[in-house]
Design an enzyme around this catalytic site. Structure first.
Site, mmCIF file in Angstrom:
data_model
loop_
_atom_site.group_PDB
_atom_site.id
_atom_site.type_symbol
_atom_site.label_atom_id
_atom_site.label_comp_id
_atom_site.label_asym_id
_atom_site.label_seq_id
_atom_site.Cartn_x
_atom_site.Cartn_y
_atom_site.Cartn_z
ATOM 1 N N ASP A 38 58.682 37.348 37.355
ATOM 2 C CA ASP A 38 57.846 36.226 36.926
ATOM 3 C C ASP A 38 58.791 35.142 36.425
ATOM 4 O OD1 ASP A 38 54.582 36.147 35.795
ATOM 5 O OD2 ASP A 38 55.982 34.530 35.302
ATOM 6 N N ALA A 260 21.080 40.664 35.196
ATOM 7 C CA ALA A 260 20.825 39.247 34.917
ATOM 8 C C ALA A 260 21.374 38.890 33.545
ATOM 9 C CB ALA A 260 19.327 38.983 34.977
ATOM 10 N N CYS A 268 38.234 34.932 38.751
ATOM 11 C CA CYS A 268 38.054 35.173 40.186
ATOM 12 C C CYS A 268 36.805 34.519 40.759
ATOM 13 C CB CYS A 268 38.040 36.669 40.454
ATOM 14 S SG CYS A 268 39.661 37.378 40.208
ATOM 15 N N LYS A 328 33.852 39.065 30.018
ATOM 16 C CA LYS A 328 33.184 40.362 30.135
ATOM 17 C C LYS A 328 33.865 41.320 29.163
ATOM 18 C CE LYS A 328 35.868 42.414 33.820
ATOM 19 N NZ LYS A 328 35.847 43.090 35.079
ATOM 20 N N ARG A 335 39.159 32.899 30.608
ATOM 21 C CA ARG A 335 39.150 31.891 31.665
ATOM 22 C C ARG A 335 37.751 31.784 32.299
ATOM 23 N NH1 ARG A 335 44.190 33.834 35.039
ATOM 24 N NH2 ARG A 335 43.126 35.793 34.619
HETATM 25 C C1 UDX Z 1 36.032 40.317 40.236
HETATM 26 C C2 UDX Z 1 35.767 41.307 41.395
HETATM 27 O O1 UDX Z 1 34.774 42.249 40.973
HETATM 28 C C3 UDX Z 1 37.056 42.008 41.795
HETATM 29 O O2 UDX Z 1 36.821 42.845 42.903
HETATM 30 C C4 UDX Z 1 38.076 40.927 42.165
HETATM 31 O O3 UDX Z 1 39.284 41.487 42.534
HETATM 32 C C5 UDX Z 1 38.299 39.984 40.992
HETATM 33 O O4 UDX Z 1 37.039 39.411 40.632
HETATM 34 P P1 UDX Z 1 36.412 40.461 37.613
HETATM 35 O O5 UDX Z 1 36.516 38.970 37.635
HETATM 36 O O6 UDX Z 1 37.448 41.227 36.870
HETATM 37 O O7 UDX Z 1 36.446 41.059 39.110
HETATM 38 O O8 UDX Z 1 35.007 40.824 36.969
HETATM 39 P P2 UDX Z 1 33.637 41.515 37.416
HETATM 40 O O9 UDX Z 1 33.519 42.823 36.761
HETATM 41 O O10 UDX Z 1 33.451 41.466 38.880
HETATM 42 O O11 UDX Z 1 32.592 40.521 36.708
HETATM 43 C C6 UDX Z 1 32.617 39.120 36.990
HETATM 44 C C7 UDX Z 1 31.613 38.379 36.142
HETATM 45 O O12 UDX Z 1 30.284 38.666 36.570
HETATM 46 C C8 UDX Z 1 31.642 38.706 34.660
HETATM 47 O O13 UDX Z 1 31.506 37.498 33.919
HETATM 48 C C9 UDX Z 1 30.444 39.612 34.439
HETATM 49 O O14 UDX Z 1 29.933 39.533 33.132
HETATM 50 C C10 UDX Z 1 29.476 39.027 35.451
HETATM 51 N N1 UDX Z 1 28.462 39.986 35.932
HETATM 52 C C11 UDX Z 1 28.835 41.110 36.595
HETATM 53 C C12 UDX Z 1 27.116 39.723 35.723
HETATM 54 O O15 UDX Z 1 26.749 38.706 35.133
HETATM 55 N N2 UDX Z 1 26.196 40.602 36.208
HETATM 56 C C13 UDX Z 1 26.544 41.724 36.882
HETATM 57 O O16 UDX Z 1 25.632 42.469 37.314
HETATM 58 C C14 UDX Z 1 27.910 41.999 37.082
#
Ligand code: UDX
Length: 438
Positions: A38, A260, A268, A328, A335
């Site tokens: 890095d 929901a 991401c 989450k 971010r």
């Molecule tokens: C995501 C993808 O799941 C992963 O495969 C990819 O490589 C990177 O992006 P991540 O950003 O770590 O992963 O979080 P994820 O668990 O997917 O949740 C994304 C967001 O959606 C969170 O803010 C979560 O709170 C929200 N979410 C998730 C909901 O609001 N409802 C759901 O049912 C699931």
């Protein structure tokens, strides 16, 4: 380079971020010799002292164990890291530009560094999410600037790691996607992952890149879909949790990503949805469906704040506790967290905000307004509050002692941005309850 099954490869992972660092530690755990490079010298020197730059469950243990074993090394010199490696995974950031496109400067820099240091066959693998056709650009750049005849293959191996679950997602993936037209590259990548019992999908590089765009956008769409349904549930007096549960029993739908709430955030989904809209447009397709997926997501935050306003009327001077700030649970990542917009909207109305998160360091850098205060515990934040908002379903918040909260608040109102509680339970404990379609 001889290719033997299960042999330890000399791997370089470029980028010690949320993708690169867990991946580097996991490759080392699989028995490869890994350099995590890095250009942030401070981050590298902290990592050499075994100080993690962010929280990710189980990652620290793997880093410490493999660093001590000599399987994992940290370097700030990209040139040296590339010279000493056979396989280079690119896991650098591709942040969003104002127009939604991805900034690929860091990817291009790695391609130049590979060209400069091509001292034998190397395989360059894209791991970061990149716009479709980026692999081709990497190939062209290396071919244009390389100074030797050495062969270099390029492959795409998109990561699907979720923050907070990155280590288990690495070891137990639903699939491993290998995008390459080189048999040699395919064999190497299969060998690198040979110890994992995972379904492997081999395809061309453009298709692999598109699989990542499509997967993340589809998941974001699922969440926005159920969020839109939650709005109709509110209007119709129906329960979105039951709707989602019954939908999820249908194997074609599956129960995942149907919760929901205040919607998706993180580094991401917001970036990937934007980038997919942008790249589709550039290729000649107007992806209106995804534009609406985005609109539904951001509207959900305003809708939630409006619900609070409807109950509290004037927010100026009201005391609001905001519990859970990261995008989450199980991460300190802020971010594009929905909490940013929600706290901002409440703060602009003049409410006195008392914030709590189990991992507040990143949040403290963001929320600096005078009417925003950080509390040491959820109960400190809730003391004297007119409304207690829950924005992230951390385990410690799911288990909160609501009877105690009821005793210390000024007004018993809970605004549940993640539909994490049951309305009947909350009402039975003497609170008014705001949720989203539930
Ligand atoms: C995501 C993808 O799941 C992963 O495969 C990819 O490589 C990177 O992006 P991540 O950003 O770590 O992963 O979080 P994820 O668990 O997917 O949740 C994304 C967001 O959606 C969170 O803010 C979560 O709170 C929200 N979410 C998730 C909901 O609001 N409802 C759901 O049912 C699931």
């Amino acid at each position: 380079m001889s290719i033997k099954k299960n042999t330890g490869f000399k791997i370089c992972v470029v980028g010690a971020g949320h993708v690169g660092l867990p991946a580097a530690a996991c490759f080392a755990e699989l028995g490869h010799k890994v350099i995590c490079a890095d250009n942030d010298a401070k981050k590298i020197s902290a990592l050499k002292k075994l100080k993690m730059p962010f929280f990710e469950p189980d990652m620290e243990d793997l880093v410490v164990k493999n660093y001590k074993k000599g399987n994992l090394e940290f370097l700030s010199s990209l040139d040296e890291a590339i010279k000493r490696s056979e396989v280079i995974f690119i896991a650098v950031g591709t942040p969003p530009m104002p127009d939604g496109s991805a900034d690929l400067t860091a990817i291009e820099n790695v391609a130049h560094a590979v060209a400069r240091n091509l001292n034998g066959y190397k395989l360059v693998v894209e791991k970061s999410t990149v716009p479709v056709q980026t692999g081709r650009k990497i190939e062209e750049t290396i071919a244009r600037y390389k100074k030797t005849d050495a062969v270099c293959d390029v492959a795409s191996n998109p990561e699907f790691l979720r923050e907070g679950k990155a280590v288990s997602d690495f070891f137990y993936p639903d699939r491993i996607v290998i995008g390459t037209s080189s048999r040699r590259a395919e064999t190497i990548l299969r060998s690198i992952y040979a110890k994992l019992k995972a379904r492997i999908v081999v395809t061309d590089i453009n298709t692999a890149e598109l699989i990542k765009h499509a997967s993340n956008s589809f998941l974001a769409m699922k969440i926005s879909f159920i969020n839109a349904v939650s709005r109709v549930c509110d209007l119709a007096g129906a329960d979105v949790k039951k709707v989602a549960q019954a939908m999820g029993f249908d194997k074609r739908i599956s129960p995942h990503f149907l919760s929901a709430g205040i919607g998706w955030g993180g580094f991401c989904f917001p970036k990937d949805v934007e980038a997919f809209i942008y790249i589709s447009q550039k290729l000649g397709y107007d992806f209106n469906l995804l534009k609406e997926v985005r609109n539904v997501n951001y509207d959900q935050r305003k809708y939630f704040v409006n619900k609070i306003k409807e109950k509290l009327w004037v927010l100026k001077g009201k005391k609001i506790a905001v519990l859970g700030l990261s995008f989450k649970p199980d991460t300190d990542d802020m971010r594009f967290a929905p909490s940013i917009d929600i706290v901002e909207l409440l703060s602009r109305e003049g409410a006195e905000l008392f914030l709590y998160d189990p991992k507040p360091e990143e949040a403290k850098k963001i929320f600096t307004a005078k009417n925003i205060h950080f509390s040491k515990t959820a109960y400190d934040a809730a003391k004297g509050a007119d409304c207690v908002c829950f924005l992230t379903e951390w385990k410690g918040l799911l288990d909160i002692d609501l009877a105690k909260v009821r005793r210390i608040v000024n007004h018993p109102l809970i605004a549940d941005g993640r539909n994490m509680f049951n309305r009947a339970d909350i009402v039975a404990k003497g609170f008014e309850y705001i949720a989203l379609g539930a």
